[in-house]
Design a protein around this motif. Structure first.
Motif, mmCIF file in Angstrom:
data_model
loop_
_atom_site.group_PDB
_atom_site.id
_atom_site.type_symbol
_atom_site.label_atom_id
_atom_site.label_comp_id
_atom_site.label_asym_id
_atom_site.label_seq_id
_atom_site.Cartn_x
_atom_site.Cartn_y
_atom_site.Cartn_z
ATOM 1 N N PRO A 1 -10.489 10.506 8.630
ATOM 2 C CA PRO A 1 -9.067 10.645 8.293
ATOM 3 C C PRO A 1 -8.846 11.696 7.197
ATOM 4 O O PRO A 1 -9.677 11.874 6.312
ATOM 5 C CB PRO A 1 -8.688 9.260 7.792
ATOM 6 C CG PRO A 1 -9.950 8.683 7.287
ATOM 7 C CD PRO A 1 -11.038 9.250 8.158
ATOM 8 N N THR A 2 -7.731 12.404 7.287
ATOM 9 C CA THR A 2 -7.355 13.396 6.291
ATOM 10 C C THR A 2 -5.890 13.170 5.925
ATOM 11 O O THR A 2 -5.044 13.074 6.809
ATOM 12 C CB THR A 2 -7.515 14.816 6.851
ATOM 13 O OG1 THR A 2 -8.871 14.989 7.251
ATOM 14 C CG2 THR A 2 -7.154 15.854 5.816
ATOM 15 N N THR A 3 -5.601 13.039 4.629
ATOM 16 C CA THR A 3 -4.227 12.862 4.179
ATOM 17 C C THR A 3 -3.926 13.870 3.078
ATOM 18 O O THR A 3 -4.824 14.344 2.393
ATOM 19 C CB THR A 3 -3.997 11.445 3.620
ATOM 20 O OG1 THR A 3 -4.884 11.224 2.533
ATOM 21 C CG2 THR A 3 -4.236 10.394 4.678
ATOM 22 N N GLY A 4 -2.650 14.174 2.906
ATOM 23 C CA GLY A 4 -2.230 15.071 1.839
ATOM 24 C C GLY A 4 -0.996 14.507 1.151
ATOM 25 O O GLY A 4 0.098 14.588 1.700
ATOM 26 N N ALA B 1 0.841 -1.192 0.000
ATOM 27 C CA ALA B 1 0.000 0.000 0.000
ATOM 28 C C ALA B 1 0.873 1.238 0.000
ATOM 29 O O ALA B 1 1.953 1.251 0.590
ATOM 30 C CB ALA B 1 -0.912 0.007 1.214
ATOM 31 N N GLY B 2 0.420 2.271 -0.653
ATOM 32 C CA GLY B 2 1.149 3.534 -0.712
ATOM 33 C C GLY B 2 0.848 4.412 0.482
ATOM 34 O O GLY B 2 0.086 4.053 1.377
ATOM 35 N N SER B 3 1.461 5.574 0.484
ATOM 36 C CA SER B 3 1.241 6.488 1.606
ATOM 37 C C SER B 3 -0.211 6.949 1.622
ATOM 38 O O SER B 3 -0.844 7.110 0.595
ATOM 39 C CB SER B 3 2.168 7.692 1.504
ATOM 40 O OG SER B 3 1.840 8.461 0.377
ATOM 41 N N GLY B 4 -0.742 7.130 2.807
ATOM 42 C CA GLY B 4 -2.135 7.517 2.959
ATOM 43 C C GLY B 4 -3.085 6.339 3.011
ATOM 44 O O GLY B 4 -4.282 6.516 3.177
ATOM 45 N N SER B 5 -2.566 5.113 2.865
ATOM 46 C CA SER B 5 -3.418 3.932 2.921
ATOM 47 C C SER B 5 -3.583 3.461 4.357
ATOM 48 O O SER B 5 -2.760 3.744 5.220
ATOM 49 C CB SER B 5 -2.809 2.798 2.102
ATOM 50 O OG SER B 5 -2.664 3.186 0.772
#
Length: 73
Positions: free
Chosen positions: A48-51, A37-41
């Motif tokens: 949840p909040t990712t950037g 899985a990549g970042s933010g997974s």
């Protein structure tokens, strides 16, 4: 040693997952898996909040076997 639990929420239990509340000597699930899985997974929580601008996952694995399950049951 006993623990005091407040409220908790179980979202999902997979077919090989274990949910145990209370004292236990050994918990040994009998499944294995490999997940890329990549970042933010796999974020947890209600909101949840990712950037992420760029995400890359290295999936090169030269092992023949990562986890061998041996069961005496």
């Amino acid at each position: 040693m006993p623990a005091i639990l407040g409220a908790f929420k179980v979202i999902n239990v997979s077919s090989g997952g274990v949910v145990h509340i209370g004292d236990v000597g050994v918990i040994a699930p009998k499944t294995t898996a490999k997940t890329y899985a990549g970042s933010g997974s796999f974020n947890t929580g209600d909101f949840p909040t990712t950037g992420n601008l760029v995400s890359s996952t290295n999936t090169n694995d030269s092992d023949i076997s990562d986890e061998n399950i041996v069961s005496g049951i």
